[in-house]
Design a protein around this motif. Structure first.
Motif, PDB file in Angstrom:
ATOM      1  N   MET A 247       0.841  -1.198   0.000  1.00 40.11           N
ATOM      2  CA  MET A 247       0.000   0.000   0.000  1.00 40.11           C
ATOM      3  C   MET A 247       0.879   1.253   0.000  1.00 40.11           C
ATOM      4  O   MET A 247       1.868   1.317   0.724  1.00 40.11           O
ATOM      5  CB  MET A 247      -0.893   0.016   1.246  1.00 40.11           C
ATOM      6  CG  MET A 247      -1.903   1.162   1.280  1.00 40.11           C
ATOM      7  SD  MET A 247      -2.776   1.262   2.867  1.00 40.11           S
ATOM      8  CE  MET A 247      -3.749  -0.225   2.823  1.00 40.11           C
ATOM      9  N   ALA A 283      -6.009   4.995   1.366  1.00 38.47           N
ATOM     10  CA  ALA A 283      -7.385   5.433   1.179  1.00 38.47           C
ATOM     11  C   ALA A 283      -7.430   6.863   0.628  1.00 38.47           C
ATOM     12  O   ALA A 283      -6.909   7.785   1.252  1.00 38.47           O
ATOM     13  CB  ALA A 283      -8.133   5.351   2.511  1.00 38.47           C
ATOM     14  N   MET A 313      -7.719   3.023  -3.995  1.00 37.29           N
ATOM     15  CA  MET A 313      -8.602   2.797  -2.856  1.00 37.29           C
ATOM     16  C   MET A 313      -9.443   4.037  -2.596  1.00 37.29           C
ATOM     17  O   MET A 313      -8.943   5.089  -2.239  1.00 37.29           O
ATOM     18  CB  MET A 313      -7.824   2.451  -1.578  1.00 37.29           C
ATOM     19  CG  MET A 313      -8.736   1.970  -0.453  1.00 37.29           C
ATOM     20  SD  MET A 313      -8.063   1.988   1.228  1.00 37.29           S
ATOM     21  CE  MET A 313      -6.664   0.930   1.136  1.00 37.29           C
ATOM     22  N   TRP A 422      -7.379   0.380  15.806  1.00 31.62           N
ATOM     23  CA  TRP A 422      -7.706  -0.649  14.808  1.00 31.62           C
ATOM     24  C   TRP A 422      -8.268  -1.918  15.441  1.00 31.62           C
ATOM     25  O   TRP A 422      -7.623  -2.951  15.453  1.00 31.62           O
ATOM     26  CB  TRP A 422      -6.487  -1.045  13.984  1.00 31.62           C
ATOM     27  CG  TRP A 422      -5.975   0.016  13.064  1.00 31.62           C
ATOM     28  CD1 TRP A 422      -4.749   0.605  13.163  1.00 31.62           C
ATOM     29  CD2 TRP A 422      -6.617   0.608  11.932  1.00 31.62           C
ATOM     30  NE1 TRP A 422      -4.597   1.525  12.155  1.00 31.62           N
ATOM     31  CE2 TRP A 422      -5.728   1.552  11.380  1.00 31.62           C
ATOM     32  CE3 TRP A 422      -7.863   0.438  11.326  1.00 31.62           C
ATOM     33  CZ2 TRP A 422      -6.043   2.319  10.265  1.00 31.62           C
ATOM     34  CZ3 TRP A 422      -8.182   1.207  10.218  1.00 31.62           C
ATOM     35  CH2 TRP A 422      -7.271   2.124   9.701  1.00 31.62           C
TER      36      TRP A 422
HETATM   37  C1  BGC Z   1      -4.772   4.181   6.483  1.00 37.70           C
HETATM   38  C2  BGC Z   1      -4.395   2.781   6.096  1.00 37.70           C
HETATM   39  C3  BGC Z   1      -5.589   1.887   6.078  1.00 37.70           C
HETATM   40  C4  BGC Z   1      -6.646   2.469   5.172  1.00 37.70           C
HETATM   41  C5  BGC Z   1      -7.897   1.615   5.060  1.00 37.70           C
HETATM   42  C6  BGC Z   1      -5.965   4.682   5.677  1.00 37.70           C
HETATM   43  O1  BGC Z   1      -6.413   5.913   6.121  1.00 37.70           O
HETATM   44  O2  BGC Z   1      -3.678   5.043   6.332  1.00 37.70           O
HETATM   45  O3  BGC Z   1      -3.411   2.295   6.974  1.00 37.70           O
HETATM   46  O4  BGC Z   1      -5.236   0.605   5.674  1.00 37.70           O
HETATM   47  O5  BGC Z   1      -7.005   3.745   5.674  1.00 37.70           O
HETATM   48  O6  BGC Z   1      -8.582   1.541   6.240  1.00 37.70           O
END
Ligand code: BGC
Length: 747
Positions: A247, A283, A313, A422
């Motif tokens: 990512m 994201a 994303m 998380w």
């Molecule tokens: C975060 C990521 C996360 C993504 C999806 C983003 O704002 O930086 O670490 O995987 O959101 O939830």
């Protein structure tokens, strides 16, 4: 002009559209056939991750159902497993060429069974147990249809102000790499298509943990030597372990947002490192490039896909813009095909293309799988090994039998706060509070009472939680409540929401209201155990000076309460060690153990000139953590002090003895230093460690093989190699308490 399907098929056969064709001929054939049946629009659709953060996607106002039907959604967020399953079914029923969705979620430290936050669990230095935790997470997540986790986060960070330090494994690239690999192995297992493993996603690419001033999403500015030697190795390690995806990050590298940075996404990751999976943007990160100031929607979408970011994303810019870009010649169709193929390969490897419902095979067994006794046992063991004993100078711990223990502080009766950032699946209702767990553990002969004593904080600028009563009145009550207790355990620190994404602090001190409570408890003259809970290293120089008994329990997950009670009562001796330096004050940040030498060293290891108002020394150094036992390190020796050539090795051995009365685990650490190199090298770097178990009185010889691999680094030309000459090898219980051996290594 729309191309017809046959033309597309022909184009596909002639264009070099493969990410890495020829590795698996059966997969290549399958995907060639599939892509041959897809329009350009549908191939672009495979580059779109929709629905992250939107629970009920089908039929939602966002119109995702229409997008799914048109083949414009490739993958979805699995926040709501029921909705995710609905989308899959809807896709199967409605898509012209049905291609199953990947269902992704941030399964960062467990799904239902929640493990300590990653910074906490890394303090266990127990790679086997970490791998097991990821395995448990995968098994629980797949029972809900999730087959892709946005983890591990492997960003190295040297800044406790940054809320996302909670999500990583600390400051060290060597340990961080091993932790990253353990997690990837745990998530992905040996077979990504067995329906109980999930695809890992190495994040955030790259250097995200070095945001200036610890402010999330902020600028990163770093020279290449620093990046290659300290900040990049963990990402590479995760890919080397087979992580199927990566990512992008929100920051810039050399001024270019990583999501549109071809040097990073293609030249580094793919050309240099050989990564052949797919890259998803963070994201909305493609759209956020507009805010970065590098173009409008059309330009940033083109920049990102041309850089090598395969999947968008949540910004929906690929589906909005890329057909036009191809038609107008700014994005080659082969670029789309390559990205599409990478995504389809991931789906193939996950087994989805052959069986869209593979990840629902355990649907009926969800209740059995989640929070099973076995899973909870892994969580309890990992939470125990994550606890770091910082101070025990009056030997208050382990607790001796007493009549009455008073627990004070805002964490004592909390459940959800123990989970940390998380956390999705776990419902806190079924968890124990610390007070409950302690009462069970000490048994009926000891009374355990609770008095809150303070809110998390009274500072209006940050979240004021649990603030029904002001801290002052809670404190007055607590002073009364502890009056006839024999001992006080203060459960203080941070609620979950003070760390994690976008939750940074300028001053990660203990809040004033909690400090008042601690000092009032101290005034009672009773022994006070300070149990800290937080998502980051805390700045607690005063607490360290004034209190004799301190331990760090992080946000320990589902079994946090039980695990801490186990440690306090001595069911198990603490064995965790810090994976990041704890500074004395905020002004010292960034403070890290593997600092470069300077021309005017202050003293010993802690290089650079001194502050007028503070020492340079950390409060607690990297690798530090006590036990109830003392471990004696003795007789450090090497089988030889001179070696020659790349194939040689020096075996270093030390005798470690458990002088205590409990069985215990000790983390024996080996560091190296290159005193004369082409460029200035760190005062020391961790290069090996062993977590050993010792019975009371037992001595073990612990050996490490040092090879030139451990001496290599990137020089200013970014050449990776080692210098002949002298090296120092250090062995000890932490980065400061070490013994040295000087060796010589000729080429
Ligand atoms: C975060 C990521 C996360 C993504 C999806 C983003 O704002 O930086 O670490 O995987 O959101 O939830």
């Amino acid at each position: 002009m729309k191309r017809n399907v046959t033309a597309v098929a022909l184009a596909l056969l002639t264009l070099a559209a493969s990410a890495k064709q020829g590795v698996d001929p059966e997969m290549d054939k399958f995907i060639n056939d599939l892509m041959g049946r897809m329009t350009l629009k549908e191939r672009i659709g495979q580059l779109n991750l929709g629905g992250v953060g939107t629970p009920k996607v089908v039929g939602s106002a966002k119109g995702l159902d229409k997008a799914v039907k048109e083949g414009l959604v490739s993958s979805i967020g699995g926040f709501d497993p029921v909705a995710a399953e609905d989308v899959q079914r809807f896709a199967e029923d409605s898509m012209r060429v049905f291609i199953p969705m990947i269902t992704g979620l941030d399964v960062v430290h467990g799904y239902y069974t929640t493990f300590p936050i990653p910074l906490g669990s890394s303090s266990s230095w127990n790679l086997g147990l970490l791998e097991e935790s990821a395995r448990v997470a995968a098994r629980e997540a797949t029972a809900f249809g999730i087959n892709w986790t946005f983890a591990p986060m492997v960003d190295i960070s040297r800044d406790p102000r940054w809320g996302r330090v909670a999500e990583g494994a600390g400051e060290d690239p060597y340990l961080g790499s091993l932790v990253a690999q353990a997690m990837v192995r745990g998530y992905q297992g040996d077979d990504l298509s067995d329906g109980e493993t999930i695809m890992a996603c190495t994040k955030h690419l790259v250097l995200y943990g070095a945001s200036e001033a610890g402010r999330d999403y902020n600028t990163v500015s770093m020279d290449d030597v620093t990046a290659y030697n300290y900040f990049l190795p963990t990402y590479k390690a995760a890919f080397d372990a087979g992580a199927g995806s990566g990512m992008t990050s929100f920051n810039v590298v050399n001024g270019v947002p990583t999501t549109g940075n071809r040097k990073v996404m293609t030249e580094l990751l793919r050309d240099q490192w050989g990564f052949d999976g797919f890259i998803v943007s963070d994201a909305n990160a493609i759209a956020e490039m507009i805010e970065h100031g590098v173009g409008g929607p059309q330009e940033v979408a083109e920049m990102a896909i041309n850089a090598g970011t395969d999947m968008d994303m949540s910004a929906s810019l690929y589906v909005a813009c890329l057909e036009k870009s191809v038609a107008e010649g700014r994005v080659g169709e082969e670029v789309i095909n390559t990205a599409c193929r990478r995504v389809l390969e991931a789906k193939y490897k996950l087994g989805l293309l052959k069986n869209p419902w593979l990840y629902y095979k355990n649907k009926d067994k969800r209740k059995e799988i989640v929070l099973s006794p076995g899973n909870l046992d892994v969580a309890r063991r990992l939470a125990r090994e994550s606890v770091v004993l910082l101070k025990n100078s009056d030997k208050v711990l382990p607790l001796k039998p007493v009549k009455k223990i008073a627990v004070v502080g805002p964490m004592g009766q909390e459940r959800a706060e123990l989970l940390g950032c998380w956390s999705y699946g776990m419902s806190a209702d079924t968890m124990s509070t610390f007070v409950e767990a302690l009462a069970r553990e000490v048994g009926p002969d000891t009374e355990v009472v609770y008095s809150q004593g303070s809110n998390w904080t009274e500072q209006p600028a940050i979240y004021k939680q649990g603030g029904e009563h002001p801290s002052d009145s809670l404190l007055m009550q607590a002073v009364k409540d502890v009056a006839d207790a024999d001992l006080i355990i203060a459960t203080v620190g941070e609620p979950a929401v003070w760390s994690g994404e976008a939750h940074n602090l300028t001053n990660p001190d203990l809040a004033e209201a909690q400090k008042k409570l601690l000092y009032a408890m101290k005034e009672t003259g009773k022994p006070v155990v300070v149990a800290l809970f937080s998502g980051r290293p805390l700045v607690i120089e005063d607490i360290d000076k004034d209190f004799s008994t301190i331990l760090q329990a992080w946000h320990g997950g589902t079994m946090a309460a039980e695990a801490l009670a186990d440690i306090l009562t001595g069911k198990e001796a603490p064995s965790g060690k810090l994976t990041s330096t704890w500074p004395r004050n905020v002004g010292q940040i960034p403070l890290y153990y593997n600092a470069l030498r300077t021309g005017r060293p202050y003293s010993g290891f802690w290089a650079t000139t001194k502050y007028i108002d503070s020492t340079n020394d950390p409060l607690y150094p990297f690798g530090y953590g006590l036990s109830y036992n003392e471990y004696k390190y003795d007789n450090l020796r090497a089988d030889k002090l001179q070696a020659k050539g790349e194939g040689d090795r020096i075996r270093v051995t030390v005798d470690v003895t458990n002088l205590g009365s409990m069985p215990g685990k000790e983390i024996v650490q080996l560091y190296v230093n290159d005193p004369v190199a082409k460029i200035s090298r760190p005062v020391m770097e961790l290069k090996d460690f062993a977590k050993i178990e010792l019975a009371p009185g037992e001595t073990r010889q612990v050996s490490f093989d040092v090879t030139p691999d451990k001496l290599k680094y990137y020089d200013s030309e970014l050449k990776y190699g080692w210098d002949a000459g002298e090296f120092n090898i250090f062995v000890g219980p932490d980065s400061r308490k070490v013994e040295k051996l000087a060796v010589k290594w000729d080429k």
